[in-house]
Design an enzyme around this catalytic site. Sequence first.
Site, PDB file in Angstrom:
ATOM      1  N   ASP A   5       0.839  -1.206   0.000  1.00 48.35           N
ATOM      2  CA  ASP A   5       0.000   0.000   0.000  1.00 48.35           C
ATOM      3  C   ASP A   5       0.874   1.256   0.000  1.00 48.35           C
ATOM      4  OD1 ASP A   5       0.812  -0.200   2.614  1.00 48.35           O
ATOM      5  OD2 ASP A   5      -1.163   0.125   3.501  1.00 48.35           O
ATOM      6  N   SER A   6       2.206   1.073  -0.028  1.00 49.31           N
ATOM      7  CA  SER A   6       3.109   2.188  -0.339  1.00 49.31           C
ATOM      8  C   SER A   6       2.736   2.758  -1.711  1.00 49.31           C
ATOM      9  CB  SER A   6       4.575   1.725  -0.324  1.00 49.31           C
ATOM     10  OG  SER A   6       4.728   0.554  -1.097  1.00 49.31           O
ATOM     11  N   GLU A  60      -1.340  -5.023   8.831  1.00 50.48           N
ATOM     12  CA  GLU A  60      -0.514  -4.502   9.927  1.00 50.48           C
ATOM     13  C   GLU A  60      -1.123  -4.804  11.292  1.00 50.48           C
ATOM     14  OE1 GLU A  60       0.055  -0.326   9.220  1.00 50.48           O
ATOM     15  OE2 GLU A  60       0.905  -0.662   7.223  1.00 50.48           O
ATOM     16  N   GLU A  92       9.190  -3.679  10.365  1.00 52.94           N
ATOM     17  CA  GLU A  92       9.521  -2.350   9.820  1.00 52.94           C
ATOM     18  C   GLU A  92      10.031  -1.439  10.935  1.00 52.94           C
ATOM     19  OE1 GLU A  92       6.650  -0.621   7.178  1.00 52.94           O
ATOM     20  OE2 GLU A  92       7.791   1.248   7.043  1.00 52.94           O
ATOM     21  N   LYS A 121      -1.161  -9.292   3.239  1.00 49.54           N
ATOM     22  CA  LYS A 121      -0.422  -8.796   4.408  1.00 49.54           C
ATOM     23  C   LYS A 121      -1.270  -7.700   5.045  1.00 49.54           C
ATOM     24  CE  LYS A 121       3.373  -5.911   3.943  1.00 49.54           C
ATOM     25  NZ  LYS A 121       2.896  -4.686   4.597  1.00 49.54           N
ATOM     26  N   ASP A 153      -1.037  -5.965  -0.012  1.00 53.44           N
ATOM     27  CA  ASP A 153      -1.410  -5.345   1.257  1.00 53.44           C
ATOM     28  C   ASP A 153      -2.910  -5.175   1.355  1.00 53.44           C
ATOM     29  OD1 ASP A 153       0.608  -4.851   3.087  1.00 53.44           O
ATOM     30  OD2 ASP A 153       1.382  -3.148   1.936  1.00 53.44           O
TER      31      ASP A 153
HETATM   32  O1  KIV Z   1       3.513  -0.970   1.591  1.00 53.57           O
HETATM   33  C1  KIV Z   1       4.645  -1.457   1.488  1.00 53.57           C
HETATM   34  O2  KIV Z   1       5.339  -1.266   0.496  1.00 53.57           O
HETATM   35  C2  KIV Z   1       5.131  -2.257   2.597  1.00 53.57           C
HETATM   36  C3  KIV Z   1       6.582  -2.607   2.603  1.00 53.57           C
HETATM   37  C4  KIV Z   1       7.428  -1.450   2.778  1.00 53.57           C
HETATM   38  C5  KIV Z   1       6.900  -3.641   3.607  1.00 53.57           C
HETATM   39  O3  KIV Z   1       4.399  -2.583   3.475  1.00 53.57           O
END
Ligand code: KIV
Length: 262
Positions: free
Chosen positions: A47-48, A116, A183, A114, A86
């Site tokens: 989600d970056s 958090e 992280e 994934k 994410d």
């Molecule tokens: O959103 C993302 O790119 C991430 C990574 C930095 C682990 O969660």
Amino acid sequence: MNPPKITTDTLRAMKTRGEKIAALTAYDFPMTRLLDEAGIPLILVGDSLGMVVLGYPDTTHVTMADMEHHVRAAARAHPRALLAADMPFRSYETVKSAVENAKRLVAAGAEAVKAEGGRAITEQVRAIIGAGIPFCGHLGMLPQHVHEEGGYHIKGKIEPEHQSLLADADALVAAGVFAIVLELVTPPVAREITRHISVPTIGIGAGSDCDGQILVTPDLLGMLPWYNLKHVKPRLNAAEQIKAAVKDWSENVGRGALTNTR
Ligand code: KIV
């Protein structure tokens, strides 16, 4: 013969053999294909995306629709790598929404998801895994909590944080995760968690003793000169190279000299 598809078992076996896991993010077809051809075993549609592609100030603006759109694009590369996605902010607040949204990401082409958090989300994690979807944990600095936390801070410096990270890692492993991203965790705490748990840890800004490392690919490639991140040494200066190539081509256009043919 094509090398076999990477699965969660492959990643666990890499930890057992002491083989480091190099993971990267991708948000579209060409980058997924390039990373896969370079042999990256774990590719994350992170989600970056919000910051590095969509221009949002942080990940809390990313929606399920954003994620599905980019997961579909990445999945069209049919990578050998395990393709994880994410779960965006607020998409896993309840067990029901967590399972529904994880299924949507899988329908878009993700092979794992994934999200958090640790003990706070173990019910959701168990339900997602119970629905047959591999789950990767994410502990330490949690970007989706950036507003509550007032910034991106290193975790594990004080004893309560250290104990809390260990308890969260144990809870995620007990729930059945296949890996945990750490992280901005202090390197000694990341090392301790890595030695303590049976599944791979994938670090970002968490020192060199995790079982693997993950980076946001545009950071690795020097595409975002506007940010200066301590944990990344860019291996390319893509921003400058892109600007130089564009300037050169546009100057040629200006002179009426079309030199862009092969
Ligand atoms: O959103 C993302 O790119 C991430 C990574 C930095 C682990 O969660």
